[in-house]
Design an enzyme around this catalytic site. Structure first.
Site, PDB file in Angstrom:
ATOM      1  N   ASP A 150      39.148  44.899  39.610  1.00 56.13           N
ATOM      2  CA  ASP A 150      39.339  44.003  38.453  1.00 56.13           C
ATOM      3  C   ASP A 150      38.547  44.542  37.264  1.00 56.13           C
ATOM      4  OD1 ASP A 150      37.196  42.749  40.517  1.00 56.13           O
ATOM      5  OD2 ASP A 150      36.459  42.604  38.458  1.00 56.13           O
ATOM      6  N   ASP A 180      36.303  42.735  35.618  1.00 61.02           N
ATOM      7  CA  ASP A 180      35.191  41.805  35.450  1.00 61.02           C
ATOM      8  C   ASP A 180      35.518  40.821  34.316  1.00 61.02           C
ATOM      9  OD1 ASP A 180      32.720  40.953  36.535  1.00 61.02           O
ATOM     10  OD2 ASP A 180      31.663  41.791  34.824  1.00 61.02           O
TER      11      ASP A 180
END
Ligand SMILES: CSC[C@H]1O[C@H](OP(=O)(O)O)[C@H](O)[C@@H]1O
Ligand code: ADE
Length: 332
Positions: free
Chosen positions: A246, A248
């Protein structure tokens, strides 16, 4: 959502293994076994620091090289990052003869060029844990200070960087997204790749995520510490392989990270991670066979890192340390 694949009946395996096991893989989120290898034993090891996160599975490669595998969060992922018994994990691996550890971790990316499903081999760490995790084998009454300027093993890092190409390292496998393999030398112009280790279990705020970017953070997880510090105290060569899941929370154009995003990318990543692990194991097995001294650089380092005179140390403490480093500090 379950990340587990169908498994061999590990419970039926012998509970002892007589040979030497020099390499261990620690599996993080999404990597709960090494499906490409043949399991031959399952060890439950009691250490002076308690039991490891899971039993340790010993598997052998097709050429007969044994590898230990440990699931960091437990076989059913029931341990929070702050509750992982890292001292027991590292002590148990040391006890069976492990000289090198390759540790996998799911991470958030702090840089646009590190895309979800890419892999990163970090070279530096910034500690953002909160002091609630036991992070040393030493304790009051027996003081030592380990060198940690280079938190990962440079030989292991180079070996991995030299043998895994930047692109196409999973040729023929799940290539819906062709992952990049990010290393300091091959993709980062010789600049360090830094993993920020936060406490969790909540993810970072946007402000924290942005701050970590200003610090030069490349990726973020909740796992590299104290694992890496304890491996150093145990004199085991340690390298983490990060699997990006991802972006973040720093990117205003994206929703901040959620477990759904992480798990979605992990479903693709865990199969890739298992294949990458199998490849790395072959590379490291060859290196051990060549006898180039992989894992030997730290040997003896802790013996001379102690500040306390062993004569003044309580017997119970010396007995605990004997499990980790037999013969370094004789029990009087
Ligand atoms: C499930 S997202 C957060 C979790 O994932 C990583 O675990 P691991 O390093 O064991 O793969 C991260 O460090 C957090 O513990
Ligand atoms: N964004 C993130 N922060 C911390 N740990 C993670 N593990 C996977 N993604 C993460």
């Amino acid at each position: 959502m379950s990340l587990h694949r169908d498994k061999v009946d590990l419970a039926q395996l012998p509970h002892h293994y007589d040979g030497k096991v020099t390499l261990a893989v620690i599996g993080g989120t999404g990597l709960y076994d090494l499906p490409n290898l043949n399991p031959v034993a399952r060890l439950t090891i009691s250490t002076p620091w308690g039991f490891p996160s899971s039993p340790i599975t010993i598997s052998v490669t097709d050429s007969g090289f044994p590898v230990a595998f440990l699931a960091r969060h437990g076989q059913h992922h029931d341990l929070l990052p702050s509750d992982v018994p890292s001292r027991a994990n590292i002590a148990a691996l040391k006890h069976i003869g492990v000289k090198a550890i390759v540790a996998f971790s799911a991470v958030g990316s702090l840089q646009p060029e590190i895309k979800p499903r890419d892999f990163v081999v970090p070279t530096q760490i910034i500690d953002r844990t909160k002091g609630i995790r036991p992070s040393t084998f030493f304790e009051k009454g027996f003081v030592a200070h380990a060198m940690f300027g280079e938190p990962f093993d440079l030989k292991l890092n180079k070996l991995i960087s030299d043998h895994i190409p930047t692109h196409g390292f999973l040729e023929g496998f799940d290539l819906e997204h062709t992952p990049t393999f990010h290393t300091k030398e091959n993709t980062n112009k010789g600049e360090d790749l830094t993993v920020i280790c936060m406490e969790g279990p909540q993810f970072s705020t946007r402000a924290e995520s942005r701050l970590y970017r200003t610090w030069g953070g490349s990726v973020i997880n909740m796992s590299v510490l104290p694992e890496g510090k304890l491996a150093r105290e145990a004199e085991i060569a340690y390298q983490m392989i990060c699997m990006s899941t991802d972006y973040d929370s720093w990117n205003e154009n994206e929703e901040p990270v959620t477990v759904e995003t992480v798990v979605g990318n992990l479903k693709a990543n865990s199969a890739n991670a298992a294949k990458l692990a199998a490849k790395l194991i072959d590379v490291i097995a060859d290196e051990f066979a060549k006898g180039t001294g992989l894992g030997d650089d730290l040997t003896g380092s802790m013996k001379f890192s102690v500040s306390t005179s062993p004569h003044g140390v309580k017997k119970e403490l010396l007995e605990k340390m004997h499990f980790l480093h037999p013969g370094y500090w004789p029990v009087h």
